[in-house]
Design an enzyme around this catalytic site. Structure first.
Site, PDB file in Angstrom:
ATOM      1  N   GLU A 115      -3.217   7.585  -4.170  1.00 46.04           N
ATOM      2  CA  GLU A 115      -3.136   6.266  -3.540  1.00 46.04           C
ATOM      3  C   GLU A 115      -2.902   5.179  -4.582  1.00 46.04           C
ATOM      4  O   GLU A 115      -3.509   5.192  -5.645  1.00 46.04           O
ATOM      5  CB  GLU A 115      -4.449   5.996  -2.791  1.00 46.04           C
ATOM      6  N   TYR A 173       0.847  -1.195   0.000  1.00 44.59           N
ATOM      7  CA  TYR A 173       0.000   0.000   0.000  1.00 44.59           C
ATOM      8  C   TYR A 173       0.878   1.239   0.000  1.00 44.59           C
ATOM      9  O   TYR A 173       1.836   1.342   0.767  1.00 44.59           O
ATOM     10  CB  TYR A 173      -0.893   0.008   1.248  1.00 44.59           C
TER      11      TYR A 173
END
Length: 392
Positions: free
Chosen positions: A197, A109
Site C-alpha cells: 500500500e 491511494y
C-alpha cells in the site's frame, strides 16, 4: 508478517518508486540531529509501529526546530501509542523516522491485496488518498477503482496507463504515475506480499510525485524464500504469546473467553469454539498445533494457553490421522507432567488407535486428577463448561 514504514519505503525505492528522504532515529538526540541535517524549515517526526491511526493518536508531528524534534521524539519513545487499531493496551514505540516537510498539492491511494472473492490479487486505486480508504469505499464507491491482476501476466502496461488517466493524471505525470503503479505491482509479487500500500501517493506543489507513506504485509508461508524480509520483523510490536506461538509453529489467536482450545486443524478449531459458545461459555483462544502433534508442541501449547490468566479450563480436541491417537495421548500426559494442569483439562480424541489412547488417559487419571476424558465433542464441551462453572 508486517514491517515498518521505513522498511517498506526501502523496498519501493529499490524498485524505482520515488520516496522522500528520511532518517531512522531511536533517541531524541538523534531526532534533533536529523532535523539539522535536512536543513529544512519543517520536518515530520513519525512513530514506526504496526498500526494505523498514528496522526490522530499524536504520533506524527510537524516540527520546526531541532528542539521541537527532540521533544516530539521524547514523547513518542516514552509513551505507548493507542489507536483504533491497537486496542486499549496500545503498542510500544522504539524507532522513528524524521523527514523533511513536503508541500502537497494532491493525494492519491494505491494498494494491492489478495481478493479472495475473485481468487486473485487486485490493484486498488483512488484519487482520494491520505484518508481511510474504507470510508471512501463506503460513501463514494465510484471513486475507488479495482483491477484484478492476471496470476501469470500481472499488470499490463496499458492497464497502468488507463488507471493513471482514471485518477486524473495527464501528460508527463501519466507516465510517472504508470511507472509507480507498475513498481508497486512488481514489489508485491517479488516479495510474496499479501498487502502492498502507498497512502498517500502525493503530487507536490512543484510537480514531484512521491510515495509519502508505505505499508507491506507478507505471506508467512513464503518467508522461507525471503530471509532478508524475515529479518525485518520487529517482535516488540507483537504480543508476547503470539511471538512464542509463531516460533513453535503454532497458530494462535488470543480471545476474551475463559476456555482455552488446543486442536489440530483450523476447521476443527472453529467447530470447537462454536460448540463452546453453544453450551454457554466463551473460548479464550484459537490454538492450532497442526497435523503432527508432538510432545514438545503440546507442552509449548499448554504453556501458552496457561499463560493467559483468564483461562479457567482447557478443551483438547484432537483428530488422530497423521499423528495416531495413542501417540497424542502420550504427548498430552507428558505435557501434563511437565506443565502441571492446575485447571480442568477435558480431552476428546478421535481417529486411529483411539481406544488405546483412552486407556493411556485413563491410566494417567490418578497422576493428573484435572485431566477429564470425553467420549465425543458434545460430551467434551458440556464437561469443560461445567467444570469451569464449578471453578468460578
Amino acid at each position: 508478517m508486517k514491517i515498518h514504514e521505513y522498511q517498506a519505503r526501502k523496498i519501493l525505492s529499490d524498485l524505482g518508486v520515488p520516496v522522500p528522504p528520511a532518517e531512522v532515529v531511536r533517541t531524541p538526540e538523534e531526532a534533533a540531529a536529523a532535523f539539522s541535517k535536512f536543513n529544512s524549515p519543517m520536518c515530520v517526526v513519525k512513530a514506526q509501529v504496526y498500526a494505523g491511526g498514528r496522526g490522530k493518536a499524536g504520533f506524527v508531528k510537524l516540527v520546526k526546530s531541532p528542539g521541537e524534534a527532540m521533544q516530539a521524539a521524547h514523547f513518542m519513545l516514552t509513551n505507548r501509542m493507542t489507536s483504533y487499531q491497537t486496542g486499549p493496551e496500545g503498542v510500544p514505540v522504539s524507532v522513528l523516522i524524521v523527514a523533511p516537510g513536503v508541500e502537497i498539492a494532491k493525494e492519491y491511494y494505491l494498494a494491492i491485496t489478495v481478493d479472495r472473492a475473485r481468487k486473485t490479487s487486485t490493484l486498488i486505486a483512488s484519487a482520494e488518498g491520505g484518508v481511510e480508504i474504507e470510508e471512501v469505499a463506503k460513501h463514494s464507491p465510484e471513486k475507488v477503482f479495482k483491477i484484478p491482476l492476471h496470476p501469470a501476466l500481472g499488470l499490463q502496461p496499458f492497464q497502468a496507463t488507463e488507471l493513471a488517466y482514471k485518477l486524473g493524471f495527464t501528460g508527463k505525470q501519466t507516465r510517472e504515475a504508470s511507472k509507480i503503479i507498475t513498481g508497486l505491482v512488481k514489489a508485491f509479487f517479488q516479495t510474496d506480499a499479501s498487502l502492498a500500500e502507498i497512502n498517500p501517493l502525493v503530487v507536490t506543489k512543484d510537480g514531484q510525485m512521491l510515495a509519502l507513506d508505505a505499508k507491506f504485509n507478507f505471506d508467512d508461508n513464503a518467508l522461507f524464500r525471503h530471509p532478508d524480509i524475515a529479518a525485518m520483523a520487529d517482535e516488540s510490536q507483537e504480543k508476547e504469546l503470539d511471538v512464542r506461538a509463531h516460533k513453535a509453529s503454532l497458530n494462535y489467536i488470543a480471545l476474551d473467553g475463559t476456555i482455552g482450545c488446543l486442536v489440530n486443524g483450523a476447521g476443527l478449531a472453529m467447530a470447537t469454539m462454536d460448540i463452546i459458545k453453544l453450551h454457554g461459555a466463551e473460548p479464550a483462544n484459537f490454538l492450532d498445533v497442526g497435523g503432527g502433534v508432538t510432545a514438545e508442541g503440546a507442552i509449548e501449547a499448554f504453556k501458552i494457553i496457561l499463560s493467559d490468566e483468564k483461562v479457567k479450563g482447557i478443551l483438547v480436541n484432537i483428530f488422530g490421522g497423521i499423528a495416531k491417537c495413542d501417540l497424542i495421548a502420550e504427548a498430552l500426559v507428558k505435557a501434563g507432567r511437565e506443565v502441571g494442569f492446575k485447571v480442568p483439562v477435558v480431552v476428546r480424541l478421535e481417529g486411529t488407535n483411539v481406544d488405546k489412547a483412552r486407556e493411556i488417559l485413563q491410566a494417567a487419571k490418578a497422576e493428573l486428577p484435572t485431566l477429564i476424558p470425553a467420549t465425543d465433542l458434545t460430551d467434551a464441551a458440556k464437561k469443560v463448561v461445567a467444570a469451569v462453572g464449578k471453578a468460578a
